[in-house]
Motif scaffolding. Structure first.
Motif, mmCIF file in Angstrom:
data_model
loop_
_atom_site.group_PDB
_atom_site.id
_atom_site.type_symbol
_atom_site.label_atom_id
_atom_site.label_comp_id
_atom_site.label_asym_id
_atom_site.label_seq_id
_atom_site.Cartn_x
_atom_site.Cartn_y
_atom_site.Cartn_z
ATOM 1 N N CYS A 171 -39.769 58.280 -30.327
ATOM 2 C CA CYS A 171 -40.072 56.849 -30.184
ATOM 3 C C CYS A 171 -40.949 56.335 -31.323
ATOM 4 O O CYS A 171 -41.925 56.980 -31.712
ATOM 5 C CB CYS A 171 -40.773 56.603 -28.853
ATOM 6 N N VAL A 172 -40.588 55.140 -31.815
ATOM 7 C CA VAL A 172 -41.359 54.480 -32.864
ATOM 8 C C VAL A 172 -41.517 53.005 -32.508
ATOM 9 O O VAL A 172 -40.794 52.477 -31.670
ATOM 10 C CB VAL A 172 -40.669 54.625 -34.242
ATOM 11 N N PRO A 173 -42.443 52.302 -33.182
ATOM 12 C CA PRO A 173 -42.585 50.861 -32.940
ATOM 13 C C PRO A 173 -41.429 50.076 -33.551
ATOM 14 O O PRO A 173 -40.766 50.521 -34.496
ATOM 15 C CB PRO A 173 -43.903 50.511 -33.647
ATOM 16 N N GLU A 174 -41.222 48.876 -33.009
ATOM 17 C CA GLU A 174 -40.236 47.952 -33.565
ATOM 18 C C GLU A 174 -40.516 47.683 -35.046
ATOM 19 O O GLU A 174 -39.613 47.725 -35.890
ATOM 20 C CB GLU A 174 -40.286 46.654 -32.761
ATOM 21 N N ARG A 175 -41.755 47.371 -35.381
ATOM 22 C CA ARG A 175 -42.170 47.144 -36.761
ATOM 23 C C ARG A 175 -43.439 47.942 -37.029
ATOM 24 O O ARG A 175 -44.270 48.132 -36.139
ATOM 25 C CB ARG A 175 -42.431 45.653 -37.014
ATOM 26 N N LEU A 176 -43.593 48.404 -38.273
ATOM 27 C CA LEU A 176 -44.776 49.174 -38.654
ATOM 28 C C LEU A 176 -45.917 48.273 -39.113
ATOM 29 O O LEU A 176 -47.077 48.685 -39.094
ATOM 30 C CB LEU A 176 -44.417 50.165 -39.766
ATOM 31 N N GLU A 177 -45.576 47.037 -39.531
ATOM 32 C CA GLU A 177 -46.590 46.119 -40.014
ATOM 33 C C GLU A 177 -47.330 45.489 -38.833
ATOM 34 O O GLU A 177 -46.711 45.007 -37.897
ATOM 35 C CB GLU A 177 -45.953 45.004 -40.864
ATOM 36 N N LYS A 178 -48.636 45.462 -38.898
ATOM 37 C CA LYS A 178 -49.436 44.915 -37.811
ATOM 38 C C LYS A 178 -49.158 43.426 -37.642
ATOM 39 O O LYS A 178 -49.139 42.660 -38.606
ATOM 40 C CB LYS A 178 -50.925 45.133 -38.089
ATOM 41 N N GLY A 179 -48.902 43.021 -36.400
ATOM 42 C CA GLY A 179 -48.703 41.621 -36.093
ATOM 43 C C GLY A 179 -47.328 41.078 -36.404
ATOM 44 O O GLY A 179 -47.080 39.876 -36.245
ATOM 45 N N VAL A 180 -46.409 41.942 -36.825
ATOM 46 C CA VAL A 180 -45.048 41.515 -37.155
ATOM 47 C C VAL A 180 -44.102 41.995 -36.054
ATOM 48 O O VAL A 180 -44.273 43.085 -35.506
ATOM 49 C CB VAL A 180 -44.608 42.078 -38.522
ATOM 50 N N GLY A 181 -43.084 41.216 -35.745
ATOM 51 C CA GLY A 181 -42.136 41.603 -34.708
ATOM 52 C C GLY A 181 -42.549 41.100 -33.342
ATOM 53 O O GLY A 181 -43.466 40.278 -33.196
ATOM 54 N N THR A 182 -41.886 41.639 -32.304
ATOM 55 C CA THR A 182 -42.139 41.178 -30.933
ATOM 56 C C THR A 182 -42.784 42.244 -30.056
ATOM 57 O O THR A 182 -42.851 42.076 -28.838
ATOM 58 C CB THR A 182 -40.833 40.685 -30.286
ATOM 59 N N ILE B 242 -35.762 54.115 -31.983
ATOM 60 C CA ILE B 242 -35.748 55.564 -32.188
ATOM 61 C C ILE B 242 -35.957 55.901 -33.663
ATOM 62 O O ILE B 242 -35.288 55.353 -34.542
ATOM 63 C CB ILE B 242 -34.425 56.176 -31.695
ATOM 64 N N GLY B 243 -36.876 56.823 -33.906
ATOM 65 C CA GLY B 243 -37.092 57.414 -35.225
ATOM 66 C C GLY B 243 -37.440 58.869 -34.996
ATOM 67 O O GLY B 243 -38.531 59.183 -34.507
ATOM 68 N N ILE B 244 -36.535 59.783 -35.304
ATOM 69 C CA ILE B 244 -36.706 61.194 -34.953
ATOM 70 C C ILE B 244 -37.752 61.827 -35.864
ATOM 71 O O ILE B 244 -37.586 61.875 -37.085
ATOM 72 C CB ILE B 244 -35.361 61.932 -35.027
ATOM 73 N N ASN B 245 -38.861 62.254 -35.255
ATOM 74 C CA ASN B 245 -40.023 62.790 -35.986
ATOM 75 C C ASN B 245 -40.495 61.849 -37.089
ATOM 76 O O ASN B 245 -40.980 62.293 -38.152
ATOM 77 C CB ASN B 245 -39.723 64.178 -36.561
ATOM 78 N N ASP B 246 -40.348 60.551 -36.860
ATOM 79 C CA ASP B 246 -40.792 59.514 -37.806
ATOM 80 C C ASP B 246 -40.112 59.616 -39.165
ATOM 81 O O ASP B 246 -40.660 59.131 -40.170
ATOM 82 C CB ASP B 246 -42.315 59.556 -37.985
ATOM 83 N N GLU B 247 -38.932 60.228 -39.213
ATOM 84 C CA GLU B 247 -38.227 60.371 -40.491
ATOM 85 C C GLU B 247 -37.602 59.037 -40.919
ATOM 86 O O GLU B 247 -37.093 58.285 -40.099
ATOM 87 C CB GLU B 247 -37.133 61.432 -40.381
ATOM 88 N N THR B 248 -37.632 58.790 -42.234
ATOM 89 C CA THR B 248 -37.023 57.593 -42.804
ATOM 90 C C THR B 248 -35.513 57.605 -42.560
ATOM 91 O O THR B 248 -34.866 58.648 -42.608
ATOM 92 C CB THR B 248 -37.305 57.528 -44.319
ATOM 93 N N VAL B 249 -34.952 56.436 -42.300
ATOM 94 C CA VAL B 249 -33.513 56.311 -42.073
ATOM 95 C C VAL B 249 -32.774 56.494 -43.398
ATOM 96 O O VAL B 249 -32.981 55.747 -44.361
ATOM 97 C CB VAL B 249 -33.179 54.944 -41.449
ATOM 98 N N ASN B 250 -31.907 57.515 -43.448
ATOM 99 C CA ASN B 250 -31.127 57.807 -44.652
ATOM 100 C C ASN B 250 -29.873 58.570 -44.235
ATOM 101 O O ASN B 250 -29.473 58.533 -43.072
ATOM 102 C CB ASN B 250 -31.962 58.589 -45.676
ATOM 103 N N GLU B 251 -29.280 59.302 -45.184
ATOM 104 C CA GLU B 251 -28.022 59.998 -44.893
ATOM 105 C C GLU B 251 -28.173 61.128 -43.888
ATOM 106 O O GLU B 251 -27.172 61.660 -43.391
ATOM 107 C CB GLU B 251 -27.404 60.550 -46.193
ATOM 108 N N ASN B 252 -29.408 61.506 -43.540
ATOM 109 C CA ASN B 252 -29.609 62.577 -42.563
ATOM 110 C C ASN B 252 -29.439 62.095 -41.114
ATOM 111 O O ASN B 252 -29.319 62.918 -40.208
ATOM 112 C CB ASN B 252 -31.003 63.196 -42.726
ATOM 113 N N TYR B 253 -29.433 60.789 -40.917
ATOM 114 C CA TYR B 253 -29.168 60.249 -39.585
ATOM 115 C C TYR B 253 -27.670 60.023 -39.417
ATOM 116 O O TYR B 253 -27.015 59.446 -40.285
ATOM 117 C CB TYR B 253 -29.879 58.913 -39.388
#
Length: 287
Positions: free
Chosen positions: A43-54, A169-180
């Protein structure tokens, strides 16, 4: 914060209003983290930037993203129900906007908790004849998280709406790339509205790290399949499958460089006194 545990999973579930007190997502069963075998987080947040998103985190679900209960029939300053949240105050004569933060009068909540399951009840009514009672039970079974919903129309007016799980979803906080790899065994057609997504038969990947939002509409057929979607990380060798068995109203896909969010919708159409029950089931696994 409540913690559910068994021999495979540890699931963090926020109390209503504890982590999230906004007007968009259901306050009941707000799952902020799922850990498998003390090794993999999902599990990860919708947005990483504070105060951004819902404010979404992890397995966040929402009722009425585009079908709010009784919104069109009330005036500015009056309240309308948001299922799982409470009563929201209409603050303008413009169309309902799920991105807007409305003033919230929280529903009446009750929580029953054990080490491996938790049950939430929420109810609210407005002065225009709309009301709901939501019962949601979250339980663990080996590597599965099962979420069972029972929704009753307790008002005098019928309503039509929808429910979906946003699944940040972000598996182990990994960046979204060709491994997903996102596999969709029921997919007929993919319509990418924003961003770049590579499609190979029933599988989607991200050859380039997204530099902003990506969003797609997914047309599903009704053929039998072992799951609706599966998100897998090829290096971590872990993933999650959506084993939900109801017929989806529609499916969408949203994400950014830190999150992949498959969204499966269900239709809800209830007359006064009528009840609808459905279930979402997730399997978390490692190879």
């Amino acid at each position: 914060m409540y913690v559910l545990e068994n021999n495979r999973l540890k699931v963090n579930v926020a109390a209503p209003g504890e982590v999230y007190d906004g007007s968009r997502f259901d306050w009941t069963g707000f799952i902020t983290q799922i850990t498998l075998d003390d090794v993999v987080t999902f599990c990860v947040p919708e947005r990483l930037e504070k105060g951004v998103g819902t404010g979404g985190i992890g397995l966040s679900n929402e009722f009425g993203i585009d079908q709010p209960l009784g919104y069109e029939g009330i005036k500015k300053g009056q309240q309308f129900p948001k299922i799982g949240v409470g009563l929201l105050t209409k603050d303008s004569e413009s169309d309902y906007d799920f991105f807007r933060r409305y003033d919230v009068t929280p529903a009446k909540f009750h929580v029953s908790y054990t080490h491996s399951s938790i049950t939430f009840d929420a109810e609210a009514h407005n002065d225009n004849g709309y009301g709901f009672h939501l019962n949601k039970e979250i339980s663990l079974l080996d590597g599965h998280v099962v979420i069972r919903y029972t929704l009753k129309n307790t008002g005098d007016e019928s309503f039509k709406t929808s429910e979906y799980a946003h699944n940040f979803i972000g598996i182990n906080d990994e960046t979204v790339n060709e491994n997903y790899q996102l596999t969709l065994p029921k997919m007929n057609h993919l319509e990418v509205a924003v961003g770049t997504i590579k499609q190979t038969n029933q599988q989607l990947t991200w050859p380039v790290v997204p530099d902003g939002d990506f969003y797609a509409h997914i047309d599903l057929n009704e053929k039998s399949a072992p799951y609706n979607w599966e998100l897998y990380h090829t290096e971590i060798k872990a993933g999650v499958r959506d084993l939900t068995c109801f017929t989806p109203q529609k499916m969408a896909l949203w994400g950014r460089n830190h999150v992949v969010s498959p969204e499966v919708f269900i239709d809800i159409d209830l007359t006064p006194g009528e009840t609808k029950t459905w279930e979402r089931r997730y399997q978390f696994y490692r190879n």
